[in-house]
Write a protein that holds these residues in place. Structure first.
Motif, short mmCIF file in Angstrom:
data_model
loop_
_atom_site.label_atom_id
_atom_site.label_comp_id
_atom_site.label_asym_id
_atom_site.label_seq_id
_atom_site.Cartn_x
_atom_site.Cartn_y
_atom_site.Cartn_z
N LEU A 1 16.02 -31.89 -54.12
CA LEU A 1 16.60 -32.52 -52.95
C LEU A 1 15.77 -33.76 -52.61
O LEU A 1 14.55 -33.66 -52.49
CB LEU A 1 16.59 -31.54 -51.77
CG LEU A 1 17.13 -32.03 -50.44
CD1 LEU A 1 18.63 -32.31 -50.53
CD2 LEU A 1 16.86 -31.00 -49.35
N LEU A 2 16.43 -34.90 -52.46
CA LEU A 2 15.75 -36.13 -52.05
C LEU A 2 15.66 -36.16 -50.53
O LEU A 2 16.67 -36.00 -49.84
CB LEU A 2 16.51 -37.36 -52.55
CG LEU A 2 16.00 -38.71 -52.05
CD1 LEU A 2 14.58 -38.98 -52.53
CD2 LEU A 2 16.93 -39.82 -52.50
N VAL A 3 14.45 -36.37 -50.02
CA VAL A 3 14.23 -36.48 -48.58
C VAL A 3 13.52 -37.80 -48.31
O VAL A 3 12.38 -38.00 -48.74
CB VAL A 3 13.39 -35.29 -48.05
CG1 VAL A 3 13.06 -35.48 -46.58
CG2 VAL A 3 14.12 -33.97 -48.27
N ASP A 4 14.23 -38.69 -47.63
CA ASP A 4 13.66 -39.98 -47.23
C ASP A 4 13.11 -39.86 -45.82
O ASP A 4 13.81 -39.40 -44.91
CB ASP A 4 14.74 -41.07 -47.24
CG ASP A 4 15.14 -41.47 -48.65
OD1 ASP A 4 14.24 -41.76 -49.46
OD2 ASP A 4 16.35 -41.49 -48.92
N LYS B 1 14.92 -25.22 -53.28
CA LYS B 1 14.97 -26.49 -53.98
C LYS B 1 13.59 -27.14 -53.98
O LYS B 1 12.84 -27.02 -53.02
CB LYS B 1 15.96 -27.45 -53.32
CG LYS B 1 17.40 -27.00 -53.43
CD LYS B 1 18.32 -27.97 -52.75
CE LYS B 1 19.76 -27.45 -52.83
NZ LYS B 1 20.65 -28.24 -51.99
N ALA B 2 13.30 -27.83 -55.07
CA ALA B 2 12.13 -28.71 -55.07
C ALA B 2 12.51 -29.93 -54.22
O ALA B 2 13.69 -30.27 -54.11
CB ALA B 2 11.79 -29.14 -56.49
N ILE B 3 11.52 -30.55 -53.62
CA ILE B 3 11.77 -31.67 -52.72
C ILE B 3 11.12 -32.93 -53.26
O ILE B 3 9.91 -32.96 -53.52
CB ILE B 3 11.20 -31.39 -51.31
CG1 ILE B 3 11.64 -30.01 -50.78
CG2 ILE B 3 11.56 -32.51 -50.35
CD1 ILE B 3 13.12 -29.85 -50.54
N ARG B 4 11.91 -33.98 -53.46
CA ARG B 4 11.37 -35.31 -53.78
C ARG B 4 11.27 -36.02 -52.43
O ARG B 4 12.28 -36.34 -51.81
CB ARG B 4 12.27 -36.09 -54.72
CG ARG B 4 11.73 -37.51 -55.01
CD ARG B 4 12.62 -38.29 -55.96
NE ARG B 4 12.75 -37.63 -57.24
CZ ARG B 4 11.91 -37.78 -58.27
NH1 ARG B 4 10.87 -38.59 -58.16
NH2 ARG B 4 12.11 -37.14 -59.39
#
Length: 148
Positions: free
Chosen positions: A9-12, A50-53
């Protein structure tokens, strides 16, 4: 599902760094899974399993000249909260495999890393900035999700 094949999961997250009334610095964060003080919680909702980017970006309106430290492992320190120093802060660059790929991007305007987010532990992280040659730090909490 192995740790390596977990969905990501992309987290900005944007961080605004300004001067405070006492001559220090104020930090304001914005983004999913993030409180305004920078505390992150990946233990539930869409982040679970989920892994987090994570991509931190310095927000518009921040102090002129502020950027992340040039090397990723200098810009991001993290430790289990129970293993921080006497001041409650991480004492050096991270050693382990829960957080990987720490990289400073866009001439110091962004910092990216991967959080495997699978150990259920509470961490204290520290963002380390350069402001015209001076070190500026901030150290919020990060709550990881756990195994099912």
């Amino acid at each position: 599902m192995t740790k390596e094949s977990r969905p990501q999961l992309l987290v900005d997250i944007s961080v605004k760094i300004t001067s405070d009334a006492k001559g220090g610095y104020a930090f304001h964060y914005a983004g999913d899974f993030c409180k305004p003080n920078g505390d992150l919680d990946f233990s539930g909702g869409d982040a679970r399993k989920k892994a987090i980017r994570i991509v931190f970006s310095i927000a518009d309106g921040s102090l002129a000249g502020v950027k992340f430290q040039a090397k990723g492992d200098n810009a991001f320190w993290i430790a289990e909260k129970c293993k921080t120093g006497p001041d409650g802060c991480p004492q050096g660059p991270y050693c382990g495999d829960q957080f990987t790929g720490v990289t400073t991007l866009a001439k110091g305007a962004k910092l990216q890393l991967i959080d495997k987010n699978d150990d259920g532990k509470l961490y204290r992280y520290m963002l380390r900035f350069d402001l015209n040659g001076a070190l500026v730090i901030h150290d919020p909490d990060n709550q990881n999700g756990g195994h099912d």
